[in-house]
Scaffold this motif. Structure first.
Motif, short mmCIF file in Angstrom:
data_model
loop_
_atom_site.label_atom_id
_atom_site.label_comp_id
_atom_site.label_asym_id
_atom_site.label_seq_id
_atom_site.Cartn_x
_atom_site.Cartn_y
_atom_site.Cartn_z
N LYS A 126 -13.03 -5.54 -1.25
CA LYS A 126 -14.53 -5.82 -2.43
C LYS A 126 -14.45 -6.96 -2.74
O LYS A 126 -15.18 -7.36 -3.46
CB LYS A 126 -14.83 -4.32 -3.13
CG LYS A 126 -15.39 -4.00 -2.49
CD LYS A 126 -15.68 -2.26 -3.27
CE LYS A 126 -16.16 -0.80 -2.44
NZ LYS A 126 -16.43 0.54 -3.20
N ASN A 127 -13.72 -7.28 -3.18
CA ASN A 127 -13.11 -8.47 -3.94
C ASN A 127 -12.08 -9.28 -3.26
O ASN A 127 -11.77 -11.00 -3.96
CB ASN A 127 -12.18 -8.31 -5.25
CG ASN A 127 -12.61 -7.21 -6.28
OD1 ASN A 127 -13.28 -8.44 -7.68
ND2 ASN A 127 -12.25 -5.95 -6.53
N GLY A 128 -12.79 -9.40 -1.88
CA GLY A 128 -12.38 -11.04 -1.19
C GLY A 128 -11.22 -11.15 -1.12
O GLY A 128 -10.58 -12.20 0.07
N TYR A 129 -9.92 -9.76 -0.60
CA TYR A 129 -9.20 -9.97 0.28
C TYR A 129 -8.23 -9.25 1.15
O TYR A 129 -9.87 -8.49 1.37
CB TYR A 129 -8.01 -9.13 -0.68
CG TYR A 129 -7.17 -9.58 -2.60
CD1 TYR A 129 -6.20 -10.14 -2.52
CD2 TYR A 129 -8.61 -9.70 -3.08
CE1 TYR A 129 -5.97 -10.21 -3.58
CE2 TYR A 129 -8.29 -10.22 -4.68
CZ TYR A 129 -7.29 -10.46 -4.72
OH TYR A 129 -7.36 -11.28 -5.27
N ALA A 130 -8.09 -10.37 2.00
CA ALA A 130 -8.16 -9.31 3.64
C ALA A 130 -6.40 -8.71 4.34
O ALA A 130 -6.11 -9.15 3.45
CB ALA A 130 -8.27 -10.65 4.90
N GLU A 131 -6.96 -7.65 4.47
CA GLU A 131 -5.49 -7.41 4.81
C GLU A 131 -4.21 -7.99 6.10
O GLU A 131 -5.55 -7.91 7.07
CB GLU A 131 -5.68 -6.13 5.46
CG GLU A 131 -4.82 -5.03 5.88
CD GLU A 131 -4.84 -3.79 6.38
OE1 GLU A 131 -4.42 -2.97 7.69
OE2 GLU A 131 -5.76 -2.63 6.11
N GLU A 132 -3.95 -8.55 5.75
CA GLU A 132 -2.80 -9.69 6.07
C GLU A 132 -1.56 -9.00 7.56
O GLU A 132 -1.47 -9.30 7.89
CB GLU A 132 -2.15 -10.52 5.44
CG GLU A 132 -1.85 -12.17 6.16
CD GLU A 132 -2.54 -12.39 6.70
OE1 GLU A 132 -2.16 -13.57 7.34
OE2 GLU A 132 -3.74 -12.89 6.18
N ALA A 133 -1.13 -7.72 6.69
CA ALA A 133 -0.01 -7.62 6.99
C ALA A 133 0.01 -5.54 6.42
O ALA A 133 -0.05 -5.64 6.07
CB ALA A 133 1.37 -8.23 6.81
N GLY A 142 6.44 8.00 7.57
CA GLY A 142 4.05 7.98 7.72
C GLY A 142 3.12 7.80 6.11
O GLY A 142 2.63 7.59 6.17
N ASP A 143 3.83 6.79 5.23
CA ASP A 143 3.89 5.44 4.55
C ASP A 143 3.44 3.78 4.91
O ASP A 143 4.87 3.49 4.23
CB ASP A 143 4.20 6.18 3.46
CG ASP A 143 3.32 5.85 2.12
OD1 ASP A 143 2.84 4.58 2.16
OD2 ASP A 143 3.09 6.11 1.13
N ASP A 144 2.75 3.26 4.97
CA ASP A 144 3.24 1.70 5.85
C ASP A 144 2.59 1.21 4.05
O ASP A 144 2.30 1.43 3.12
CB ASP A 144 2.25 1.80 6.75
CG ASP A 144 1.80 2.50 7.75
OD1 ASP A 144 2.89 3.18 7.98
OD2 ASP A 144 1.58 2.02 8.75
N LYS A 145 3.34 0.24 4.31
CA LYS A 145 3.12 -0.85 2.88
C LYS A 145 1.31 -1.43 4.01
O LYS A 145 1.99 -2.46 4.98
CB LYS A 145 4.18 -1.86 2.70
CG LYS A 145 3.86 -2.73 1.95
CD LYS A 145 5.23 -4.02 1.71
CE LYS A 145 5.28 -4.53 0.50
NZ LYS A 145 7.00 -5.71 0.64
N ILE A 146 0.27 -1.90 3.03
CA ILE A 146 -0.49 -2.88 3.41
C ILE A 146 -0.49 -3.85 2.58
O ILE A 146 -0.02 -3.37 1.70
CB ILE A 146 -1.58 -2.06 3.13
CG1 ILE A 146 -1.33 -1.26 3.78
CG2 ILE A 146 -2.71 -3.42 3.58
CD1 ILE A 146 -1.75 -0.58 5.53
#
Length: 153
Positions: A126-133, A142-146
């Motif tokens: 919502k604040n303009g950040y894109a999921e990059e990796a 089972g707990d990924d780093k985004i």
């Protein structure tokens, strides 16, 4: 609502923010902010959001070592009773504007891929950040780093 550099007097209130959000143990805060508060040459940025004179949120960012103009927002948290009121977005925007004024290029933020962190991921989007990796199984099995990314240009 006012966004300003964090002061020593904010620590107790910000520890309450951490207790409410469980972002990380509140006992860690005094050591984390110590360098910023005591060293005029510190490159860290600590910002506090206050409402009616009471600290209700904060963010913490550092430059990425060995990268030109890249910063990492290591923490952002708002008292649960104040979430959704714009404090988090205001802090992030203030940080972005400060970094732009310093001629910096990008800001990244890491979070968890766990279901409990869906609101956090929504906040970044919502604040303009894109999921990059996405780094699989980073925090735990089972707990990924985004990694979220935003251009400051």
């Amino acid at each position: 609502m006012k966004i300003r550099p964090t002061k020593h007097d904010d620590i107790a209130a910000l520890q309450e923010v951490l207790k409410g959000t469980q972002l990380f143990p509140s006992e860690m805060l005094p050591n984390m902010v110590r360098n910023f508060l005591s060293d005029d040459e510190s490159s860290d940025i600590w910002l506090t959001c206050e409402i009616e004179g009471k600290p209700v949120g904060f963010c913490y960012a550092v430059p990425e070592e060995l990268a030109e103009g890249a910063w990492n927002m290591l923490a952002i948290a708002v008292l649960p009773t104040e979430q959704g009121g714009g404090c988090g977005s205001a802090i992030a925007k203030h940080l972005e504007e400060e970094l732009k004024a310093r001629g910096q290029r990008i800001l990244i933020a890491d979070t968890s891929g766990a279901d409990d962190f869906a609101p956090t991921r929504d906040f970044y989007r919502k604040n303009g950040y894109a999921e990059e990796a996405r780094i699989r199984d980073f925090w735990a099995a089972g707990d990924d780093k985004i990694v979220f990314w935003k251009s400051l240009g």
